[in-house]
Scaffold this motif. Structure first.
Motif, mmCIF file in Angstrom:
data_model
loop_
_atom_site.group_PDB
_atom_site.id
_atom_site.type_symbol
_atom_site.label_atom_id
_atom_site.label_comp_id
_atom_site.label_asym_id
_atom_site.label_seq_id
_atom_site.Cartn_x
_atom_site.Cartn_y
_atom_site.Cartn_z
ATOM 1 N N SER A 235 42.820 31.203 47.800
ATOM 2 C CA SER A 235 43.702 31.421 46.654
ATOM 3 C C SER A 235 43.045 31.005 45.342
ATOM 4 C CB SER A 235 45.012 30.654 46.847
ATOM 5 O OG SER A 235 44.773 29.270 47.018
ATOM 6 N N ASP A 236 42.174 29.993 45.380
ATOM 7 C CA ASP A 236 41.502 29.557 44.146
ATOM 8 C C ASP A 236 40.569 30.643 43.614
ATOM 9 O OD1 ASP A 236 42.831 27.194 44.421
ATOM 10 O OD2 ASP A 236 41.105 26.013 45.058
ATOM 11 N N LEU A 237 39.990 31.444 44.509
ATOM 12 C CA LEU A 237 39.160 32.570 44.091
ATOM 13 C C LEU A 237 40.019 33.742 43.651
ATOM 14 C CD1 LEU A 237 36.343 33.878 43.851
ATOM 15 C CD2 LEU A 237 36.493 34.463 46.280
ATOM 16 N N ALA A 238 41.168 33.915 44.296
ATOM 17 C CA ALA A 238 42.041 35.050 43.988
ATOM 18 C C ALA A 238 42.786 34.875 42.664
ATOM 19 C CB ALA A 238 43.055 35.237 45.117
ATOM 20 N N ARG A 239 43.138 33.641 42.311
ATOM 21 C CA ARG A 239 44.003 33.412 41.147
ATOM 22 C C ARG A 239 43.477 34.043 39.854
ATOM 23 N NH1 ARG A 239 44.376 28.664 41.892
ATOM 24 N NH2 ARG A 239 46.389 28.540 42.974
ATOM 25 N N PRO A 240 42.235 33.781 39.434
ATOM 26 C CA PRO A 240 41.768 34.402 38.188
ATOM 27 C C PRO A 240 41.648 35.919 38.284
ATOM 28 C CG PRO A 240 39.977 33.220 39.284
ATOM 29 C CD PRO A 240 41.239 32.840 39.988
ATOM 30 N N VAL A 241 41.406 36.446 39.475
ATOM 31 C CA VAL A 241 41.340 37.896 39.650
ATOM 32 C C VAL A 241 42.718 38.505 39.443
ATOM 33 C CG1 VAL A 241 40.870 39.753 41.294
ATOM 34 C CG2 VAL A 241 39.354 37.766 41.186
ATOM 35 N N VAL A 242 43.734 37.891 40.050
ATOM 36 C CA VAL A 242 45.111 38.368 39.886
ATOM 37 C C VAL A 242 45.517 38.324 38.418
ATOM 38 C CG1 VAL A 242 47.537 37.859 40.411
ATOM 39 C CG2 VAL A 242 45.815 37.785 42.236
ATOM 40 N N GLU A 243 45.179 37.232 37.735
ATOM 41 C CA GLU A 243 45.534 37.101 36.317
ATOM 42 C C GLU A 243 44.848 38.168 35.474
ATOM 43 O OE1 GLU A 243 44.386 33.115 35.540
ATOM 44 O OE2 GLU A 243 46.190 32.213 36.440
ATOM 45 N N GLY A 248 44.897 43.344 32.261
ATOM 46 C CA GLY A 248 44.294 44.605 31.834
ATOM 47 C C GLY A 248 43.970 45.591 32.929
ATOM 48 N N GLY A 249 44.350 45.302 34.175
ATOM 49 C CA GLY A 249 44.110 46.243 35.256
ATOM 50 C C GLY A 249 42.680 46.284 35.758
ATOM 51 N N ARG A 250 41.833 45.370 35.285
ATOM 52 C CA ARG A 250 40.445 45.342 35.730
ATOM 53 C C ARG A 250 39.891 43.930 35.569
ATOM 54 N NH1 ARG A 250 36.742 48.829 31.805
ATOM 55 N NH2 ARG A 250 35.126 47.481 32.676
ATOM 56 N N VAL A 251 38.793 43.685 36.252
ATOM 57 C CA VAL A 251 38.087 42.408 36.132
ATOM 58 C C VAL A 251 36.712 42.707 35.557
ATOM 59 C CG1 VAL A 251 37.233 40.369 37.332
ATOM 60 C CG2 VAL A 251 39.328 41.485 38.129
ATOM 61 N N ASP A 252 36.465 42.257 34.345
ATOM 62 C CA ASP A 252 35.153 42.440 33.728
ATOM 63 C C ASP A 252 34.234 41.316 34.168
ATOM 64 O OD1 ASP A 252 35.780 44.767 32.353
ATOM 65 O OD2 ASP A 252 36.626 43.672 30.661
#
Length: 348
Positions: A235-243, A248-252
Motif C-alpha cells: 500500500s505504501d507503493l500504491a498510495r502515491p500512484v493512486v493520488e 491527472g489520470g497518469r503518473v509522470d
C-alpha cells in the motif's frame, strides 16, 4: 464428477475442525470479513484480442478473411478481476492488467448491483489502475494502511473474485517482504500464503484492522491455481500512484535515457550502475553521460545496482535536476542532469 466430490471431502473435514483451532488462539475473520466485504468489487472486462497471422495461412484464401477480421477489431475476449472502493463516491483501485485494453468494464458491488465503469488511468510500472463508477448513493469504502508496519508472520486476509466467484475471502500470513519477481523496477512485493487465484488480481489484502496493506497482483503457480505463494503491491507503493491518477489520470515518471547493468555482472570490482548505452537526444545525452560510465551515487546517496538507479530516477518528477556521481576513466566526477519524462517503453 466423482473426482471433484473427493476433493471436497478434505475441505469439509477441515471446516469442521476450525472451532477447536479457534480455541487454540487462531484468529476469527468473521467480523473482519463482514466489515470490509461491502467495499470489495468484482470486475468483468471485455476487450479485443489482436492476433498475428499464423504462418500456415499465408498465401491461402483464409489470409484475406483473417485480415478482414483484424481490421474489424479482433476477437472479443472476456476477463474477470477484483478491486476495492477507496472513495464512497465510486473510485475503485484494481490492477492495470485486469483492465488492460478493455472496450467495456463492468463493476459488480457486493450487493449484486452492476455499474458501467470508466478507467481513470493506469500505471504500468506498478500494475495499478483506477476506475470510476457513478453509484446511486454513497458506497462502502476502505482505506489504505501502512504496509511498512507489517511484519513477516502477521495474519492477513485476501478478498476478491477468484474464478468468478465474487465475494470470497481467504486467510494466511505474510510470508516475506520486499520480493523481486522480475516484473519491473518497482518490484517490492508482499508475499503471502493466503490462497490467491485467477480472478483475485486487483483485490485487497487486509490487515486485521481492516486496512488495505496490499493489492493482490500475481501468484506463483505451476498448476494455474494457488500454490500458497501470492504477491501483493504494498500500500505504501500504491498510495502515491493512486493520488497521481486521481489528480491527472497518469503518473509522470522520471527518465534518464540510458540502458544500464550491474557493474559486478560486468566484472567490475566497484558496485554501481554501468551505462551500456545512451539514447540520442535523451537527458543523459544532453548532460554528457557516456557508455562505460559507472554511476555510483545520486544526490550523494549510494547507487549499488542498475535497478536502484532506474527506480530512483523513475520516482522523480520530470524537470527536476539531480547530481550523479560517476567513475569515468578511473576518476570520480559529478554531472548535473535534468530529468525527463519517461516514455512507456524505456528502461531507465
Amino acid at each position: 464428477m466423482p473426482r471433484r466430490l473427493a476433493l471436497l471431502v478434505p475441505v469439509a473435514l477441515a471446516a469442521c475442525a476450525r472451532p477447536a483451532a479457534a480455541q487454540r488462539g487462531l484468529p476469527d475473520f468473521a467480523d473482519l470479513a463482514e466489515r470490509v466485504l461491502p467495499a470489495v468489487v468484482s470486475i468483468q472486462v471485455t476487450s479485443r484480442e489482436q492476433s498475428t497471422l499464423p504462418p500456415e495461412l499465408r498465401g491461402t484464401p483464409y489470409e484475406r478473411y483473417f485480415r478482414q477480421q483484424q481490421r474489424r477489431g479482433g476477437q472479443l475476449v472476456q476477463g474477470a478481476g477484483s478491486g476495492f472502493i477507496i472513495e464512497p463516491a465510486g473510485i475503485i483501485v484494481t490492477n492495470g492488467h485486469v483492465v488492460g485494453n478493455a472496450t467495456r468494464v463492468t463493476v459488480t458491488t457486493h450487493d449484486g448491483t452492476e455499474y458501467a465503469a470508466r478507467v481513470i488511468g493506469s500505471d504500468d510500472l506498478t500494475d495499478l489502475a483506477l476506475l470510476r463508477i457513478t453509484p446511486r448513493g454513497q458506497l462502502a469504502a476502505v482505506s489504505l494502511g501502512v504496509s511498512d508496519n507489517m511484519r513477516v508472520g502477521q495474519w492477513v486476509m485476501a478478498a476478491g473474485n477468484p474464478f468468478g466467484l465474487g465475494g470470497s475471502v481467504t486467510s494466511g500470513i505474510i510470508s516475506a517482504r520486499g520480493r523481486d519477481i522480475g516484473a519491473g523496477p518497482f518490484d517490492d512485493f508482499i508475499q503471502t500464503d493466503a490462497p490467491i487465484n485467477p480472478g483475485n488480481s486487483g483485490g485487497p489484502l487486509f490487515n486485521m484492522a481492516g486496512e488495505v496493506i496490499g493489492i493482490n497482483t500475481a501468484i506463483y503457480s505451476p498448476s494455474g491455481a494457488s500454490a500458497g505463494i501470492g504477491f501483493a503491491v504494498p500500500s505504501d507503493l500504491a498510495r502515491p500512484v493512486v493520488e497521481a491518477l486521481l489528480r491527472g489520470g497518469r503518473v509522470d515518471r522520471g527518465w534518464l535515457g540510458v540502458s544500464v547493468s550491474d557493474a559486478d555482472e560486468q566484472g567490475r570490482r566497484q558496485r554501481g550502475a554501468l551505462v551500456m548505452g545512451v539514447e540520442r537526444g535523451s537527458p543523459a545525452a544532453r548532460a554528457g553521460l557516456r557508455q562505460g560510465d559507472l554511476v555510483v551515487a545520486m544526490n550523494g546517496e549510494r547507487v549499488e545496482t542498475s535497478r536502484a538507479l532506474v527506480r530512483n530516477v523513475a520516482g522523480l518528477p520530470p524537470g527536476e535536476t539531480v547530481r550523479l556521481t560517476l567513475i569515468r576513466g578511473g576518476r570520480n566526477q559529478e554531472i548535473a542532469v535534468q530529468i525527463g519524462r519517461r516514455p512507456n517503453d524505456s528502461q531507465g
